[in-house]
Design a protein around this motif. Structure first.
Motif, PDB file in Angstrom:
ATOM      1  N   LEU A 637      11.351  -3.251  -7.785  1.00  0.00           N
ATOM      2  CA  LEU A 637       9.844  -3.630  -7.367  1.00  0.00           C
ATOM      3  C   LEU A 637       8.723  -3.988  -8.343  1.00  0.00           C
ATOM      4  O   LEU A 637       7.868  -4.991  -8.246  1.00  0.00           O
ATOM      5  CB  LEU A 637       9.351  -2.424  -6.500  1.00  0.00           C
ATOM      6  CG  LEU A 637      10.347  -2.118  -5.171  1.00  0.00           C
ATOM      7  CD1 LEU A 637       9.664  -1.041  -4.528  1.00  0.00           C
ATOM      8  CD2 LEU A 637      10.876  -3.212  -4.476  1.00  0.00           C
ATOM      9  N   LEU A 638       9.030  -3.344  -9.467  1.00  0.00           N
ATOM     10  CA  LEU A 638       7.904  -3.476 -10.603  1.00  0.00           C
ATOM     11  C   LEU A 638       8.369  -4.244 -11.621  1.00  0.00           C
ATOM     12  O   LEU A 638       7.608  -4.711 -12.568  1.00  0.00           O
ATOM     13  CB  LEU A 638       7.286  -2.053 -11.053  1.00  0.00           C
ATOM     14  CG  LEU A 638       6.464  -1.323  -9.991  1.00  0.00           C
ATOM     15  CD1 LEU A 638       6.294  -0.045 -10.581  1.00  0.00           C
ATOM     16  CD2 LEU A 638       5.518  -2.289  -9.408  1.00  0.00           C
ATOM     17  N   GLY A 639       9.793  -4.315 -11.892  1.00  0.00           N
ATOM     18  CA  GLY A 639      10.165  -5.244 -12.985  1.00  0.00           C
ATOM     19  C   GLY A 639       9.960  -4.569 -14.369  1.00  0.00           C
ATOM     20  O   GLY A 639       9.976  -5.379 -15.475  1.00  0.00           O
ATOM     21  N   THR A 640      10.036  -3.332 -14.189  1.00  0.00           N
ATOM     22  CA  THR A 640       9.992  -2.482 -15.701  1.00  0.00           C
ATOM     23  C   THR A 640      10.981  -1.399 -15.732  1.00  0.00           C
ATOM     24  O   THR A 640      10.669  -0.278 -15.747  1.00  0.00           O
ATOM     25  CB  THR A 640       8.406  -1.887 -15.643  1.00  0.00           C
ATOM     26  OG1 THR A 640       8.137  -0.906 -14.700  1.00  0.00           O
ATOM     27  CG2 THR A 640       7.520  -3.118 -15.811  1.00  0.00           C
ATOM     28  N   PRO A 641      12.088  -1.827 -15.933  1.00  0.00           N
ATOM     29  CA  PRO A 641      13.165  -0.881 -16.037  1.00  0.00           C
ATOM     30  C   PRO A 641      12.822   0.059 -17.233  1.00  0.00           C
ATOM     31  O   PRO A 641      12.431  -0.157 -18.315  1.00  0.00           O
ATOM     32  CB  PRO A 641      14.435  -1.612 -16.243  1.00  0.00           C
ATOM     33  CG  PRO A 641      13.752  -2.911 -16.846  1.00  0.00           C
ATOM     34  CD  PRO A 641      12.536  -3.156 -16.335  1.00  0.00           C
ATOM     35  N   PRO A 642      13.230   1.519 -16.837  1.00  0.00           N
ATOM     36  CA  PRO A 642      13.128   2.546 -18.139  1.00  0.00           C
ATOM     37  C   PRO A 642      14.235   2.250 -19.038  1.00  0.00           C
ATOM     38  O   PRO A 642      15.294   1.508 -18.834  1.00  0.00           O
ATOM     39  CB  PRO A 642      13.296   3.840 -17.179  1.00  0.00           C
ATOM     40  CG  PRO A 642      14.038   3.524 -16.057  1.00  0.00           C
ATOM     41  CD  PRO A 642      13.543   1.858 -15.798  1.00  0.00           C
ATOM     42  N   PRO A 643      14.244   2.625 -20.362  1.00  0.00           N
ATOM     43  CA  PRO A 643      15.160   2.727 -21.201  1.00  0.00           C
ATOM     44  C   PRO A 643      16.567   3.443 -20.653  1.00  0.00           C
ATOM     45  O   PRO A 643      16.245   4.253 -19.950  1.00  0.00           O
ATOM     46  CB  PRO A 643      14.757   3.317 -22.466  1.00  0.00           C
ATOM     47  CG  PRO A 643      13.513   4.055 -22.032  1.00  0.00           C
ATOM     48  CD  PRO A 643      12.968   3.442 -20.803  1.00  0.00           C
ATOM     49  N   ALA A 729      -0.532   1.882  -2.951  1.00  0.00           N
ATOM     50  CA  ALA A 729      -0.685   1.641  -4.562  1.00  0.00           C
ATOM     51  C   ALA A 729      -0.004   0.402  -5.102  1.00  0.00           C
ATOM     52  O   ALA A 729      -0.601  -0.085  -5.974  1.00  0.00           O
ATOM     53  CB  ALA A 729      -0.366   3.190  -5.244  1.00  0.00           C
ATOM     54  N   LEU A 730       1.108   0.188  -4.750  1.00  0.00           N
ATOM     55  CA  LEU A 730       1.974  -0.859  -5.109  1.00  0.00           C
ATOM     56  C   LEU A 730       1.467  -2.150  -4.690  1.00  0.00           C
ATOM     57  O   LEU A 730       1.329  -3.185  -5.561  1.00  0.00           O
ATOM     58  CB  LEU A 730       3.411  -0.702  -4.639  1.00  0.00           C
ATOM     59  CG  LEU A 730       4.386   0.311  -5.361  1.00  0.00           C
ATOM     60  CD1 LEU A 730       5.741   0.238  -4.470  1.00  0.00           C
ATOM     61  CD2 LEU A 730       4.528   0.268  -6.980  1.00  0.00           C
ATOM     62  N   LEU A 731       0.740  -2.093  -3.550  1.00  0.00           N
ATOM     63  CA  LEU A 731       0.171  -3.501  -3.221  1.00  0.00           C
ATOM     64  C   LEU A 731      -1.161  -3.641  -3.725  1.00  0.00           C
ATOM     65  O   LEU A 731      -1.854  -4.710  -3.303  1.00  0.00           O
ATOM     66  CB  LEU A 731       0.000  -3.442  -1.492  1.00  0.00           C
ATOM     67  CG  LEU A 731       1.667  -3.435  -0.894  1.00  0.00           C
ATOM     68  CD1 LEU A 731       1.453  -3.418   0.491  1.00  0.00           C
ATOM     69  CD2 LEU A 731       2.239  -4.835  -1.349  1.00  0.00           C
ATOM     70  N   LYS A 732      -1.478  -2.562  -4.393  1.00  0.00           N
ATOM     71  CA  LYS A 732      -3.042  -3.031  -5.008  1.00  0.00           C
ATOM     72  C   LYS A 732      -2.892  -4.019  -6.198  1.00  0.00           C
ATOM     73  O   LYS A 732      -3.743  -4.828  -6.492  1.00  0.00           O
ATOM     74  CB  LYS A 732      -3.506  -1.783  -5.713  1.00  0.00           C
ATOM     75  CG  LYS A 732      -4.058  -0.735  -4.712  1.00  0.00           C
ATOM     76  CD  LYS A 732      -4.640   0.467  -5.636  1.00  0.00           C
ATOM     77  CE  LYS A 732      -5.523   1.599  -4.402  1.00  0.00           C
ATOM     78  NZ  LYS A 732      -5.907   2.660  -5.164  1.00  0.00           N
ATOM     79  N   ARG A 733      -1.831  -4.458  -6.702  1.00  0.00           N
ATOM     80  CA  ARG A 733      -1.144  -5.118  -7.584  1.00  0.00           C
ATOM     81  C   ARG A 733      -0.055  -6.079  -7.010  1.00  0.00           C
ATOM     82  O   ARG A 733       1.013  -5.976  -7.570  1.00  0.00           O
ATOM     83  CB  ARG A 733      -1.058  -4.785  -8.943  1.00  0.00           C
ATOM     84  CG  ARG A 733      -2.305  -3.993  -9.571  1.00  0.00           C
ATOM     85  CD  ARG A 733      -2.047  -3.355 -10.729  1.00  0.00           C
ATOM     86  NE  ARG A 733      -2.898  -2.598 -11.289  1.00  0.00           N
ATOM     87  CZ  ARG A 733      -2.816  -1.142 -11.230  1.00  0.00           C
ATOM     88  NH1 ARG A 733      -1.696  -0.707 -10.591  1.00  0.00           N
ATOM     89  NH2 ARG A 733      -3.947  -0.144 -11.623  1.00  0.00           N
ATOM     90  N   PRO A 734      -0.298  -6.746  -5.948  1.00  0.00           N
ATOM     91  CA  PRO A 734       1.011  -7.320  -5.338  1.00  0.00           C
ATOM     92  C   PRO A 734       1.643  -8.427  -6.113  1.00  0.00           C
ATOM     93  O   PRO A 734       2.898  -8.649  -6.219  1.00  0.00           O
ATOM     94  CB  PRO A 734       0.287  -7.963  -4.070  1.00  0.00           C
ATOM     95  CG  PRO A 734      -1.112  -8.274  -4.412  1.00  0.00           C
ATOM     96  CD  PRO A 734      -1.429  -7.178  -5.268  1.00  0.00           C
ATOM     97  N   GLU A 735       0.834  -8.897  -7.004  1.00  0.00           N
ATOM     98  CA  GLU A 735       1.471 -10.111  -8.070  1.00  0.00           C
ATOM     99  C   GLU A 735       2.744  -9.478  -8.868  1.00  0.00           C
ATOM    100  O   GLU A 735       3.575 -10.140  -9.176  1.00  0.00           O
ATOM    101  CB  GLU A 735       0.333 -10.443  -8.927  1.00  0.00           C
ATOM    102  CG  GLU A 735      -0.190  -9.616 -10.008  1.00  0.00           C
ATOM    103  CD  GLU A 735      -1.422  -8.485  -9.537  1.00  0.00           C
ATOM    104  OE1 GLU A 735      -1.825  -7.802 -10.142  1.00  0.00           O
ATOM    105  OE2 GLU A 735      -1.447  -8.769  -8.114  1.00  0.00           O
TER     106      GLU A 735
END
Length: 799
Positions: A637-643, A729-735
């Motif tokens: 959903l956020l495109g920031t996978p953890p290590p 909270a996620l939809l505050k930055r929908p981009e």
């Protein structure tokens, strides 16, 4: 830093972003005036980032104090990583001074404008030879020969990279895999033609554990209950034996034989057998239980004549009048797959054996597709064979063909005709075609006119674009309409190209995006491997597992087919349920096995975060897994996978202990280890917001005797409560979600992982998509019009 000075820096950075580089989907750029002053951006980095990322500390191996902001193009990979970390609020970490939203927006806007300006030439990435993966192979055989084959029995599963199994880096060929492709070519060609020498064979289909229940299952004849339904391709007209095997207990006994039951076997809905077991039918049986069971199974066997071609074979019990009255159901599912509260025996397997006494190949869809002509005499055989093979080769090779393409196939035809009949020759030539590297691999010419004259990057031909497009949207070959336009060199015309993309998205074959893209992006393919603990979750069964998968597929399909804003994947107030799933979700008034669209009154079930499929694949067998759920959110959903986790991770406390602890309490103990705390702090904080859903996606308010605590924290430190709070909270930055979906879809479409040089293209697609309300088609069109999709590098020039 004083507040007044901080605001001044933020304002200066915003003013510095006077222009940006706008990239069109086709890769053309209009370069505007670049930002003149990097000073404000340097001040923000020095204030918030250099404290950790400097030459002395070198946190994460990154030093930002010495990088020259006046030449962002010198280190684009680093600056793209900085943009992603800052924009998603992953950095600076919690506990450190953090810039406000305006400052973050100003810094990332300035950096991306510089990065876009620096991306002066399109970089489509390196060209790779791509093999058809297993799903693509099955779809191509379907579209080429009108033949559905069980591709899982023909070819092994493909490895995945960057989340998808169509990644060119991994689609290599080993000697053993080559043997499988040759064997598949032999099998498929025999089925397509109807090889009269096909010997009798046997195939057994099993029910999935406890799926054989007392309810009417979708696809089975009306008036029947439970049982099994399978699609089978009969190779020839002839006789075939159907054998039904019933489930037995660990003592080899068949349950439910005290009562009389009738079992029906049908082919394409037409009854071919009706057998009685139980009651008086068993009265003459003596001997040990296992012999009695064998005798019962023996009576559920029949040999009948069946026409060649694809058929639906079903075996199910006949529903009795008033069967659903006066029953007690301790659980929603049947009891461990062996019997239900009606006492009815269950079908375990259906075995199809044959053909016996074959009478010919019959009139099958594959023969109608294959034999576009029929020779009237010996003299017309080879011209007809040439026509058949030319038509096949054009479709199978996915391009216009010439004599050098058809000549090898004719050689094999002549050899087969010499040994047998006209159809024997066609079968041998078809086998040669299906084993050809030109068929198995997606071949693209490395040289074009522009490349010959020295160009390192060039647009691929219309024919090659047609293949890229069809394998992206259909996981299959181009159809005749698309190939005709490509062969006439019209596909690149903007109006024609967009019309074809929209036509393809509307075609039923675009369901491949649901099965192969969404199935891997959302990880619902993994559902079949999840086995919840039956002691902890006695109501879970395969019917519920299948309903989870079907719901999510129908939900994603609705967004695609209706061309909705992709944010509806997060917010939609509707879903698709049948009776089994509705009971699991606590929805009333839903009856039957058919799925229907319903409006959700409960906000907690909205969008992907409320889907049972997502909640199940992010759980363990006996408990929820906040870490897995948080990781899924970060990745998908956020495109920031953890290590990746370190190798010295201590074991998690698997049991609640003598004094029961909630999952949150046990995770807090686990995070006490310094090697775990860093990543778990972010992942767990997101996963905890979903704790009201248990491991199989049912709503709960208690865990280990305590009220569920669904409080969590976003990466920027914002506190949220429950799934509704997380979604808001996620939809505050929908981009962030739209960008992640676009990146996933582009990774799938290109068949490779994205690199830093792809990010300016992604940003161009997002800008255009935003102007079109982020509709699904706008993202797809942006991808297929982009330079990476339309262009290619010379092999020697590739990175």
């Amino acid at each position: 830093m004083p507040e007044r000075r901080r605001r001044a820096i933020a304002t200066s950075v915003q003013c510095a972003v006077v222009a940006a580089v706008v990239m069109t989907a086709g890769g053309q750029r209009a370069t505007l005036q670049a930002p003149a002053d990097s000073g404000p951006a340097r001040a923000v980095l020095d204030r918030y980032c250099v404290t950790c990322h400097n030459q002395r500390t070198r946190t994460a191996g990154l030093t930002l104090d010495t990088l020259d902001l006046t030449h962002v193009d010198a280190q684009p990979a680093i600056w793209e990583a900085v943009v992603r970390k800052v924009r998603t609020r992953a950095m600076p970490p919690q506990g450190m001074p953090r810039p406000d939203d305006a400052t973050v927006a100003s810094l990332t806007s300035w950096l991306t404008a510089e990065l876009d300006r620096a991306a002066a030439a399109p970089n489509p990435g390196r060209p790779l030879l791509r093999r058809l993966n297993r799903a693509e192979y099955g779809n191509v055989i379907r579209d080429l020969l009108a033949l559905d084959v069980d591709v899982r029995s023909l070819l092994p599963a493909d490895d995945s990279a960057f989340g998808f199994d169509n990644n060119a880096d991994l689609l290599v060929v080993s000697p053993s895999l080559l043997e499988r492709y040759l064997s598949a070519a032999d099998r498929v060609s025999a089925l397509a033609v109807g090889d009269p020498s096909t010997p009798p064979g046997s195939e057994t289909f099993y029910t999935r554990g406890d799926q054989s229940q007392s309810q009417q299952l979708e696809g089975l004849p009306l008036g029947t209950v439970g049982g099994i339904g399978v699609h089978h391709v009969f190779p020839l007209d002839g006789e075939y034996q159907f054998q039904v095997t019933l489930v037995r207990t660990n003592l080899e006994a068949t349950r439910g034989l005290e009562q009389e039951h009738q079992l029906e076997i049908a082919v394409d809905g037409e009854r071919v057998f009706l057998g009685t077991i139980g009651g008086d039918a068993e009265s003459g049986q003596t001997g040990p239980i296992n012999e009695k069971s064998d005798a019962t199974d023996a009576r559920l066997r029949v040999r009948v004549k069946v026409k060649a071609g694809p058929r639906l074979v079903t075996a199910a019990f006949i529903r009795k009048i008033a069967e659903n009255t006066n029953r007690l159901h301790p659980f929603l599912r049947s009891n461990a797959g062996t019997y239900d509260s009606t006492g009815r025996p269950h079908v375990k397997a259906l075995t199809v054996t044959g053909p016996f006494n074959p009478t010919g190949p019959g009139d099958t869809p594959s023969r109608r597709r294959l034999f576009v002509c029929h020779p009237a005499n010996a003299g017309s055989e080879e011209p007809c064979a040439r026509r058949i093979l030319t038509t096949l080769a054009r479709r199978a090779y996915r391009r216009p063909v010439n004599e050098s393409d058809v000549a090898p196939l004719l050689t094999f035809y002549r050899e087969g005709r010499r040994k047998g009949t006209f159809e024997t020759g066609v079968q041998l030539a078809l086998r040669r075609l299906l084993a050809s590297p030109t068929f198995v691999f997606r071949v693209e010419e490395d040289l074009s006119e522009s490349a010959k004259s020295g160009g390192a990057v060039y647009r691929v031909s219309d024919v090659e674009v047609a293949s890229r497009l069809s394998f992206f949207l259909w996981s299959s070959m181009p159809d005749d309409a698309l190939l005709d336009l490509a062969a006439s060199n019209r596909l690149h015309e903007p109006v024609v190209f967009e019309a074809q993309v929209r036509r393809m998205l509307a075609d039923p074959k675009a369901d491949a995006l649901v099965e192969n893209f969404a199935g891997q992006w959302l990880q619902i393919r993994n559902l079949q491997n999840i086995a919840p603990n039956t002691d902890e979750f006695p109501d879970f069964d395969n019917s519920l597992r299948d309903a989870f998968r079907r719901e999510t597929e129908l939900f994603f399909r609705s967004v695609m087919r209706e061309d909705r804003n992709v944010l509806d994947l997060m917010t939609a107030d509707y879903t698709f349920v049948n009776e089994r799933l509705a009971k699991h979700y606590g929805l009333s008034g839903i009856y039957g096995s058919q799925f229907r669209r319903v409006t959700l009154a409960d906000d907690n079930r909205r969008g992907l975060l409320g889907k049972g499929s997502v909640l199940l694949v992010t759980s363990h067998a006996d408990r929820t897994a906040p870490t897995l759920r948080g990781k899924w959110i970060l990745e998908n959903l956020l495109g920031t996978p953890p290590p990746a986790p370190p190798g010295n991770v201590p074991p998690f406390e698997q049991t609640a202990g003598p004094t029961p602890r909630t999952i949150r309490e046990r995770m807090e103990i686990h995070r006490a280890n310094p090697s775990c705390a860093g990543c778990h702090r972010t992942m767990d904080a997101l996963g905890f917001t979903l704790e009201n859903f248990n491991a199989v996606g049912a709503w709960r308010t208690r865990d280990a005797g305590h009220d569920v605590n669904a409080q969590g924290t976003m990466a920027d430190g914002e506190g949220v409560v429950g799934v509704a709070g997380l979604r808001a909270a996620l939809l505050k930055r929908p981009e962030a979600f739209v960008e992640t979906l676009t990146e996933k879809l582009m990774t799938y479409g290109l068949g490779r992982g994205l690199q830093y040089y792809d990010m300016p293209v992604i940003r161009g697609i997002l800008r255009e998509s935003a102007r079109q309300d982020n509709r699904f088609s706008s993202i797809v069109l942006g991808i297929v019009k982009s330079a990476p999709f339309q262009m290619r590098k010379k092999a020697e020039a590739a990175n």
